[in-house]
Enzyme design. Structure first.
Site, mmCIF file in Angstrom:
data_model
loop_
_atom_site.group_PDB
_atom_site.id
_atom_site.type_symbol
_atom_site.label_atom_id
_atom_site.label_comp_id
_atom_site.label_asym_id
_atom_site.label_seq_id
_atom_site.Cartn_x
_atom_site.Cartn_y
_atom_site.Cartn_z
ATOM 1 N N LYS A 1 63.503 41.677 42.220
ATOM 2 C CA LYS A 1 62.477 41.284 41.286
ATOM 3 C C LYS A 1 61.833 39.952 41.546
ATOM 4 O O LYS A 1 62.614 39.114 42.094
ATOM 5 C CB LYS A 1 63.182 41.198 39.840
ATOM 6 C CG LYS A 1 62.190 40.881 38.618
ATOM 7 C CD LYS A 1 62.993 40.793 37.407
ATOM 8 C CE LYS A 1 62.137 40.223 36.393
ATOM 9 N NZ LYS A 1 62.806 39.732 35.297
ATOM 10 N N LYS B 1 66.961 38.219 41.911
ATOM 11 C CA LYS B 1 65.994 37.842 40.825
ATOM 12 C C LYS B 1 65.225 36.451 41.197
ATOM 13 O O LYS B 1 66.069 35.648 41.231
ATOM 14 C CB LYS B 1 66.201 37.833 39.363
ATOM 15 C CG LYS B 1 65.072 37.224 38.327
ATOM 16 C CD LYS B 1 65.731 37.712 36.961
ATOM 17 C CE LYS B 1 64.786 36.918 36.249
ATOM 18 N NZ LYS B 1 65.084 37.344 34.608
#
Ligand code: PBG
Ligand code: ZN
Length: 326
Positions: A248, A195
């Site tokens: 992400k 992320k």
């Protein structure tokens, strides 16, 4: 003219193109995110995310049923609360709107719905940071305790899958251990493995009212200049018991998705995040592009890069507007 290899032969008609296409967009591999609020009496459209709403917990079943009828049966829940404090009390409290919504969803739909929920403290801390603070610094290890408690509470409420998005060190193993101790052995962990600290989360922070009150998230989310660090996070999350690993955002990180696809023995998910959604929506709203065309191109690219699963705010439009049927 003798040109033996004419790639255009396979592009000559729609049927031939369909026949040879090597990537398809499959809605059964997509998860629709929802924002559930603790208070309020009606659903409110999120200004920065046209077509996405904040639903009060006690009204969610009602508004969700139309989506279920469309075919949305895999979802990810985020909480929006007003009462926030230093220890994120709301995260595992019975008043948590995600806990409320998960319970009623499971009561109504049982195994016909797959409910996942974000595990992070930023929606519940007064600082807006994803972890607990000591002074102005994130305290990694005390944060783990709260994340573990939150994950256990969510699973006990009926959540099938927890998605830790906080990026603390050791969280996957810690949460897995807490779940095992409670004998919650079926709970799936969808780890937000790579992320990145990204501007593409802007609309989400507006939706979830979870922007940090000071500083930024660069001390825990990854630096977008780094690729090998994603591999390191992947190895750790696998060792610690992740069932699914996620990259992400998605569109600016297709190389990372591809790397994960090559290295990961478990399914790879990609989060087509809020800013990516809003970019497509706003361009379409201004008639700069066809919404259907750009969304299908984006989702196809994410699958082509190697994603097995996509979390996307576009799923409802895809089904409702029958974009996959011409
Ligand atoms: C919470 C969380 C965020 C997103 C998912 N979980 C925001 C953030 O880290 O700031 C972003 C999702 C999106 O932008 O759609 N940590
Ligand atoms: Zn967070």
């Amino acid at each position: 003219m003798e040109i033996f290899n004419r790639p255009r032969r396979l592009r000559q008609s729609q049927l031939v193109r369909d026949l040879v296409a090597d990537t398809s967009v499959d809605t059964s591999k997509m998860i629709q995110p929802y924002f559930i609020s603790e208070s309020g009496t009606k659903r409110i459209e999120i200004l920065s995310m046209p077509g996405i709403y904040r639903d009060p917990a006690d009204r969610f079943l009602e508004s969700f049923s139309a989506d279920f009828d469309l075919g949305i049966n895999k979802i990810m829940l985020f909480g929006v609360v007003e009462r926030k404090d230093a220890v994120a009390s709301g995260a595992d409290h019975d008043t948590n709107p995600v806990i409320q919504a998960a319970r009623s969803l499971k009561e109504k739909y049982g195994e016909r719905i797959f409910v996942s929920a974000d595990v992070c403290l930023c929606e519940y801390t007064d600082s807006g940071h994803c972890g607990l603070l000591r002074g102005e610094r994130i305290d990694n290890d005390s944060t783990l305790e709260r994340l573990g408690e939150m994950a256990v509470a969510l699973v006990k409420a009926g959540v099938d899958c927890v998605g830790p998005s906080d990026m603390m060190d050791g969280r996957i193993g810690f949460i897995r251990q807490k779940l095992e101790e409670e004998n919650l052995t079926e709970a799936i962990i969808l780890a937000y493995t790579a992320k990145y600290a990204s501007s593409y989360y802007g609309p989400f922070r507006d939706a979830a009212e979870s922007a940090p009150k000071f500083g930024d998230r660069k001390g825990y989310q990854m630096d977008f200049r780094n690729q090998r660090e994603a591999v390191r996070e992947l190895e750790l999350d696998l060792e610690e018991g992740a069932d699914i690993v996620m990259v992400k955002p998605a569109l600016a990180y297709l190389d990372i998705i591809k790397t994960f696809k090559e290295l990961s023995p478990v399914p790879v998910a990609a989060y087509n995040v809020s800013g990516e959604y809003t970019m497509a929506k706003l361009m379409a709203r201004e008639n700069i592009v066809s919404e259907r065309d750009i969304v299908l191109e984006n989702l196809t690219a994410i699958f082509r890069a190697g994603a097995d699963i996509i979390l996307t705010y576009h799923l409802r439009d895809l089904l409702q507007k029958r974009w996959l049927h011409g």
